[in-house]
Motif scaffolding. Structure first.
Motif, PDB file in Angstrom:
ATOM      1  N   LEU A  82      51.856   0.875 -23.621  1.00 37.15           N
ATOM      2  CA  LEU A  82      52.766   0.436 -22.576  1.00 37.15           C
ATOM      3  C   LEU A  82      52.828   1.538 -21.526  1.00 37.15           C
ATOM      4  O   LEU A  82      53.144   2.692 -21.847  1.00 37.15           O
ATOM      5  CB  LEU A  82      54.165   0.183 -23.156  1.00 37.15           C
ATOM      6  CG  LEU A  82      55.329   0.087 -22.158  1.00 37.15           C
ATOM      7  CD1 LEU A  82      55.145  -1.081 -21.202  1.00 37.15           C
ATOM      8  CD2 LEU A  82      56.660  -0.029 -22.912  1.00 37.15           C
ATOM      9  N   VAL A  83      52.517   1.192 -20.288  1.00 37.70           N
ATOM     10  CA  VAL A  83      52.563   2.156 -19.191  1.00 37.70           C
ATOM     11  C   VAL A  83      53.696   1.783 -18.247  1.00 37.70           C
ATOM     12  O   VAL A  83      53.767   0.651 -17.758  1.00 37.70           O
ATOM     13  CB  VAL A  83      51.223   2.212 -18.426  1.00 37.70           C
ATOM     14  CG1 VAL A  83      51.351   3.097 -17.176  1.00 37.70           C
ATOM     15  CG2 VAL A  83      50.118   2.740 -19.333  1.00 37.70           C
ATOM     16  N   LEU A  84      54.588   2.730 -18.013  1.00 37.55           N
ATOM     17  CA  LEU A  84      55.678   2.580 -17.057  1.00 37.55           C
ATOM     18  C   LEU A  84      55.317   3.386 -15.818  1.00 37.55           C
ATOM     19  O   LEU A  84      55.056   4.594 -15.916  1.00 37.55           O
ATOM     20  CB  LEU A  84      56.993   3.094 -17.642  1.00 37.55           C
ATOM     21  CG  LEU A  84      57.400   2.587 -19.021  1.00 37.55           C
ATOM     22  CD1 LEU A  84      58.658   3.317 -19.496  1.00 37.55           C
ATOM     23  CD2 LEU A  84      57.639   1.073 -18.995  1.00 37.55           C
ATOM     24  N   VAL A  85      55.277   2.736 -14.680  1.00 34.04           N
ATOM     25  CA  VAL A  85      54.942   3.438 -13.438  1.00 34.04           C
ATOM     26  C   VAL A  85      56.196   3.552 -12.587  1.00 34.04           C
ATOM     27  O   VAL A  85      56.753   2.550 -12.141  1.00 34.04           O
ATOM     28  CB  VAL A  85      53.823   2.719 -12.658  1.00 34.04           C
ATOM     29  CG1 VAL A  85      53.523   3.475 -11.361  1.00 34.04           C
ATOM     30  CG2 VAL A  85      52.572   2.611 -13.503  1.00 34.04           C
TER      31      VAL A  85
ATOM     32  N   TYR B 165      45.897   0.134 -19.868  1.00 30.92           N
ATOM     33  CA  TYR B 165      47.162  -0.318 -20.453  1.00 30.92           C
ATOM     34  C   TYR B 165      46.979  -1.683 -21.096  1.00 30.92           C
ATOM     35  O   TYR B 165      46.066  -2.451 -20.745  1.00 30.92           O
ATOM     36  CB  TYR B 165      48.258  -0.392 -19.387  1.00 30.92           C
ATOM     37  CG  TYR B 165      47.966  -1.377 -18.261  1.00 30.92           C
ATOM     38  CD1 TYR B 165      48.237  -2.748 -18.404  1.00 30.92           C
ATOM     39  CD2 TYR B 165      47.422  -0.947 -17.053  1.00 30.92           C
ATOM     40  CE1 TYR B 165      47.967  -3.652 -17.377  1.00 30.92           C
ATOM     41  CE2 TYR B 165      47.154  -1.835 -16.028  1.00 30.92           C
ATOM     42  CZ  TYR B 165      47.426  -3.184 -16.188  1.00 30.92           C
ATOM     43  OH  TYR B 165      47.156  -4.081 -15.182  1.00 30.92           O
ATOM     44  N   ASP B 166      47.833  -1.974 -22.059  1.00 28.68           N
ATOM     45  CA  ASP B 166      47.958  -3.330 -22.590  1.00 28.68           C
ATOM     46  C   ASP B 166      49.105  -4.058 -21.901  1.00 28.68           C
ATOM     47  O   ASP B 166      49.033  -5.264 -21.665  1.00 28.68           O
ATOM     48  CB  ASP B 166      48.206  -3.279 -24.101  1.00 28.68           C
ATOM     49  CG  ASP B 166      47.032  -2.679 -24.856  1.00 28.68           C
ATOM     50  OD1 ASP B 166      45.974  -3.341 -24.906  1.00 28.68           O
ATOM     51  OD2 ASP B 166      47.168  -1.559 -25.364  1.00 28.68           O
TER      52      ASP B 166
ATOM     53  N   ASN C 262      62.817  -7.404 -22.219  1.00 30.91           N
ATOM     54  CA  ASN C 262      61.627  -8.250 -22.132  1.00 30.91           C
ATOM     55  C   ASN C 262      60.357  -7.504 -22.516  1.00 30.91           C
ATOM     56  O   ASN C 262      59.436  -8.085 -23.117  1.00 30.91           O
ATOM     57  CB  ASN C 262      61.498  -8.844 -20.731  1.00 30.91           C
ATOM     58  CG  ASN C 262      62.478  -9.985 -20.506  1.00 30.91           C
ATOM     59  OD1 ASN C 262      63.051 -10.517 -21.456  1.00 30.91           O
ATOM     60  ND2 ASN C 262      62.676 -10.369 -19.256  1.00 30.91           N
ATOM     61  N   LEU C 263      60.288  -6.230 -22.183  1.00 26.86           N
ATOM     62  CA  LEU C 263      59.137  -5.439 -22.626  1.00 26.86           C
ATOM     63  C   LEU C 263      59.106  -5.354 -24.152  1.00 26.86           C
ATOM     64  O   LEU C 263      58.049  -5.505 -24.776  1.00 26.86           O
ATOM     65  CB  LEU C 263      59.200  -4.038 -22.016  1.00 26.86           C
ATOM     66  CG  LEU C 263      58.915  -3.943 -20.512  1.00 26.86           C
ATOM     67  CD1 LEU C 263      59.267  -2.551 -19.986  1.00 26.86           C
ATOM     68  CD2 LEU C 263      57.451  -4.256 -20.213  1.00 26.86           C
ATOM     69  N   MET C 264      60.289  -5.129 -24.754  1.00 26.59           N
ATOM     70  CA  MET C 264      60.362  -5.092 -26.214  1.00 26.59           C
ATOM     71  C   MET C 264      60.027  -6.459 -26.812  1.00 26.59           C
ATOM     72  O   MET C 264      59.364  -6.568 -27.844  1.00 26.59           O
ATOM     73  CB  MET C 264      61.763  -4.667 -26.676  1.00 26.59           C
ATOM     74  CG  MET C 264      62.240  -3.296 -26.206  1.00 26.59           C
ATOM     75  SD  MET C 264      61.131  -1.940 -26.623  1.00 26.59           S
ATOM     76  CE  MET C 264      60.383  -1.644 -25.013  1.00 26.59           C
ATOM     77  N   ALA C 265      60.480  -7.531 -26.141  1.00 30.09           N
ATOM     78  CA  ALA C 265      60.229  -8.886 -26.641  1.00 30.09           C
ATOM     79  C   ALA C 265      58.746  -9.215 -26.633  1.00 30.09           C
ATOM     80  O   ALA C 265      58.213  -9.826 -27.579  1.00 30.09           O
ATOM     81  CB  ALA C 265      61.003  -9.899 -25.791  1.00 30.09           C
ATOM     82  N   ILE C 266      58.045  -8.823 -25.558  1.00 22.21           N
ATOM     83  CA  ILE C 266      56.605  -9.075 -25.490  1.00 22.21           C
ATOM     84  C   ILE C 266      55.883  -8.329 -26.605  1.00 22.21           C
ATOM     85  O   ILE C 266      54.997  -8.871 -27.274  1.00 22.21           O
ATOM     86  CB  ILE C 266      56.056  -8.656 -24.106  1.00 22.21           C
ATOM     87  CG1 ILE C 266      56.604  -9.591 -23.015  1.00 22.21           C
ATOM     88  CG2 ILE C 266      54.528  -8.673 -24.097  1.00 22.21           C
ATOM     89  CD1 ILE C 266      56.270  -9.154 -21.604  1.00 22.21           C
TER      90      ILE C 266
END
Length: 381
Positions: A5-8, A99-100, A306-310
């Motif tokens: 997971l990449v956070l920009v 990234y995924d 939502n990131l955790m849900a995905i």
């Protein structure tokens, strides 16, 4: 397999994502945060800092404790491009990072296309890091000069707050100078109720601002107004409209007519569902959202969920923007105007509410619970 997971960007929404990761991080993921600085400056306190009410340390969040609590790799670089088809982003150091799952919270840039002729005289409000670095030098130059002239361009909330803050800073420092505010023919604070506009206009006139309701373009001497007059300037601060980062144009993401990422109610890209975005960098397909930090703050927790849900393969939550946003408009001295739809109020008590809310926001993300996640050292994967 480990997913990345990449956070920009370390913006308002991603602060909430980091807190979510610190509290409950899914197994089997590698998380990277790409941002140019260890500190996230809070835009809501910028006018108060310019006016002299805060130190810079009071206006920013130190990302280091957050990323360590969340077990995140911190990469101090700028993103200069991305390819959604190849699932990778390009960094300013020439590296590419795959990234995924990608989340973008990079904010917007100040649109200065009609002011570029000003050259070194031009100081855009964004990016904030640049403004925080340069403003002390502007104030020092004004204090050392006679008849210093500064022009703020932009009649929205950012421009009005900045002009009043600069005027207060000049008055407090005993600057021999003058501040002008250039808005369009629409006047101050278009989109706000007339009562709000009247309140702020009164503050501006009482402060001694020069108000000009004409369009302006940059020239070597200052700002040329559409009525033919020239406002000579030693410095021009641009608080004009926001624009999306240029590199998004080559990202292969579906964008709107302004170059912003089109997202659905879950804040997923409509063309690439493994890319999410929040804040000024995106636009909803199903709702109209104003360019306000309020939405980035409110969408942040839902973006994190939502990131955790995905990653966990469960259902997503939608973000429903409110019809009206509550604005707290700083007016130079420790006084402010509140604006919410047709309702408004003003006074020192409004400033105290704004001050409490702003300080609480910074404090919230400056405090982490020890041992929430395994610390990870900074590195460039």
């Amino acid at each position: 397999m480990t997913k990345r997971l990449v956070l920009v960007g370390g913006g308002h929404a991603h602060l909430s994502v980091l807190r979510a990761l610190a509290k409950k991080r899914p197994a089997g993921i590698d998380v990277v945060l790409i941002t140019p600085s260890k500190h996230q400056n809070y835009s809501g306190m910028l006018p108060g800092w310019v006016a002299g009410h805060y130190s810079q340390a009071q206006c920013r969040v130190d990302l280091d404790p957050l990323v360590r609590a969340a077990g995140v790799h911190l990469v101090l670089e700028q993103i200069v491009g991305m390819d959604a088809a190849r699932r990778c982003v390009g960094l300013s150091n020439g590296q590419h990072l795959e990234y995924d799952l990608l989340s973008l919270d990079v904010g917007s840039e100040t649109d200065t296309s009609w002011l570029e002729t000003l050259g070194d005289k031009l100081l855009p409000v964004k990016p904030l890091d640049n403004f925080f670095a340069r403003w002390p030098h502007v104030l020092a130059a004004a204090k050392a000069s006679r008849g210093y002239r500064l022009v703020v361009v932009g009649g929205g909330a950012a421009g009005v707050e900045m002009a009043l803050a600069v005027q207060h800073a000049f008055t407090s420092a005993g600057v021999d100078g003058h501040v002008d505010l250039v808005a369009s023919e629409s006047g101050l604070l278009p989109g706000h109720a007339k009562r709000v506009q009247d309140r702020v206009t009164r503050f501006a006139r009482q402060a001694g601002l020069g108000l000009h309701f004409f369009r302006g373009v940059g020239s070597e001497e200052g700002v040329l107004l559409s009525d033919g007059r020239l406002l000579r300037a030693d410095r021009v601060i641009a608080a004009t409209g926001a624009r999306a980062p240029v590199w998004l144009g080559m990202s292969r993401l579906t964008l709107d007519e302004h170059g912003c990422i089109l997202v659905d109610k879950y804040h997923r890209s409509v063309s690439h569902p493994n890319v999410l975005a929040a804040g000024d960098v995106c636009a909803r397909t199903d709702a109209v959202m104003s360019r306000s930090g309020v939405h980035a703050v409110r969408a942040g927790p839902i973006l994190g969920d939502n990131l955790m849900a995905i990653l966990n393969g469960i259902s997503l939550q939608s973000y429903v923007p409110t019809r009206h946003s509550l604005y707290w408009l700083a007016c130079g001295p420790r006084c402010a105007v509140a604006s919410w739809g047709r309702w408004s109020a003003e006074g020192q008590w409004v400033w105290r509410w704004k001050d409490w809310i702003d300080r609480r926001f910074v404090r919230k993300f400056s405090e982490t619970t020890p041992g929430e996640a395994t610390p990870m050292l900074e590195n460039t994967p």
